[in-house]
Design a protein around this motif. Sequence first.
Motif, short mmCIF file in Angstrom:
data_model
loop_
_atom_site.label_atom_id
_atom_site.label_comp_id
_atom_site.label_asym_id
_atom_site.label_seq_id
_atom_site.Cartn_x
_atom_site.Cartn_y
_atom_site.Cartn_z
N TYR A 118 0.84 -1.21 0.00
CA TYR A 118 0.00 0.00 0.00
C TYR A 118 0.87 1.26 0.00
N PHE A 119 1.88 1.28 0.85
CA PHE A 119 2.77 2.44 0.90
C PHE A 119 3.50 2.63 -0.44
N GLU A 120 3.93 1.54 -1.03
CA GLU A 120 4.65 1.63 -2.30
C GLU A 120 3.75 2.16 -3.41
N GLU A 121 2.54 1.64 -3.49
CA GLU A 121 1.63 2.05 -4.56
C GLU A 121 1.14 3.49 -4.40
N HIS A 122 1.18 3.99 -3.16
CA HIS A 122 0.73 5.37 -2.92
C HIS A 122 1.89 6.33 -2.66
N ASN A 123 3.11 5.86 -2.96
CA ASN A 123 4.30 6.70 -2.86
C ASN A 123 4.44 7.32 -1.47
N ILE A 124 4.27 6.48 -0.45
CA ILE A 124 4.36 6.91 0.94
C ILE A 124 5.69 6.43 1.51
N HIS A 125 6.50 7.37 1.98
CA HIS A 125 7.80 7.05 2.55
C HIS A 125 7.87 7.65 3.96
N LEU A 126 7.83 6.78 4.96
CA LEU A 126 7.82 7.26 6.34
C LEU A 126 9.25 7.49 6.84
N GLN A 127 9.42 8.56 7.58
CA GLN A 127 10.69 8.83 8.25
C GLN A 127 10.66 8.19 9.62
#
Length: 489
Positions: free
Chosen positions: A295-304
């Motif tokens: 899900y994060f990959e498909e929505h371009n979500i990169h958490l710090q």
Amino acid sequence: MFNKVEGFPKDFLWGGATASNQCEGAYNVGGKGLSTLDFVKFIEKKDRRNDIQTMDVTYDQLNQYLEDESNINFPKRRGIDFYHQYKEDIKLMAEMGFKTFRMSISWPRIFPTGMEEEPNEEGLKFYDAVFDELLANGIEPLVTMIHYEIPIELTKKYNGWESRELVDYFVKYTKTLLDRFKDKVKYWIIFNEINMMLASAYTGGGLFPEKSSRSNLEVKYQATHHQFLASALTTKYAREAAPNAKIGCMIARLETYPATCRPEDMLKAIQEDQLNVFYTDVMVRGKYPNYMTRYFEEHNIHLQTEKGDEEILACYTADYVAFSYYMTYLASSEPAKSETSGNLIGTLKNPYLELSEWNWPIDPIGLRITLNRLYDRYNVPLFIVENGLGAYDKLEDGKVHDPYRIDYLAKHITQMKEAVKDGVELLGYTTWGCIDLISAGTSEMSKRYGYIYVDQDDYGNGTLQRYKKDSFYWYKKVIASNGEDLTKE
């Protein structure tokens, strides 16, 4: 080998639930600072029954209010004056036989800006007095540490939970609560409906997505990561400083059915459900679930994240899962054709369910389904801390006849009992808005949930006098019989 369960356990915690921002009032009394919800205004509408929520505030709106707030109706600032009338209200709860009362503590009443070195003693004394009154009446406090109320200064300076700085400020606040009240409060919930962040970042996180350099989704999940850390660190401290405390996590449970038996709809329902239990997966299982990687990959979500974050989340998990339940949802792989209102988000209309006056689907069996699913998933105790019917109530000759509320609650309690027979470990049940209060989503008084009627309208007019509804006497009987007598007469 197997013990047959016939009904609710003897120590079942019957009660009701409120939130400080919806009932306390006294927003400028006792050294309290302003919260994010003190800037949610009442919006004039002829018919609010299709509203999902009107609690959002934009960055531009906040600045306008800060510059000039004259002649603006901010209902959550006045609440129902629980701050001054808590003894009377607790007496009424005791008369109903409450075993527990779910309430929340206002963060800015303890740390007015969130950044003070020392807490506001007058605020602490107020909650001391409330807890003492509850305990004197045989009522166990069930306390939410934050029910959306973030000091407005933290929003202005840090954009709320987008900043990791809030972790330390919040943990300082929660340590203060645990140190002060550990001998009076056993049951704690850290974040109310932590999944609110996706529906309203301002409400759930005190942040403005439009002010962030991150994408709308990324900033919300980044803020949620910071809340996960704050929750785990609070749990860590509770294990050390208040070993007898029970620390719960909480979500708004959005039980989701496939709209049809098409495999595509079934897959969609599973995916929708994963986005709901993601929060409890992290807080109970102690790690980010695998399904979120895609899900994060498909929505371009990169958490710090920082070194040690994973270990913190893994080591300090919740003792029980608390949740709100009002309705069920439908998931379809096709574009929505017919939507109805709902809690946090709207949903497709389910032709098999009746609707409340606010067009929320009524699904008692869905409660049994969600109890079974959550218990099967986590195998930890569950606690229903919000459930109820919002409706227009009419006060006539000092009385309120609300058979619709009794019917709604009786059907849900029946399904709770069935879930307990199924083997679900259920700690208690606190119905939402046990006393009429300001609506979370629409900031109105007209939408009432309580057993106790409060004489106040949407504009703050009224005597604030309390009246017992028919449901008051009914719930008293339910508690006295430990859920066995649900009859209306």
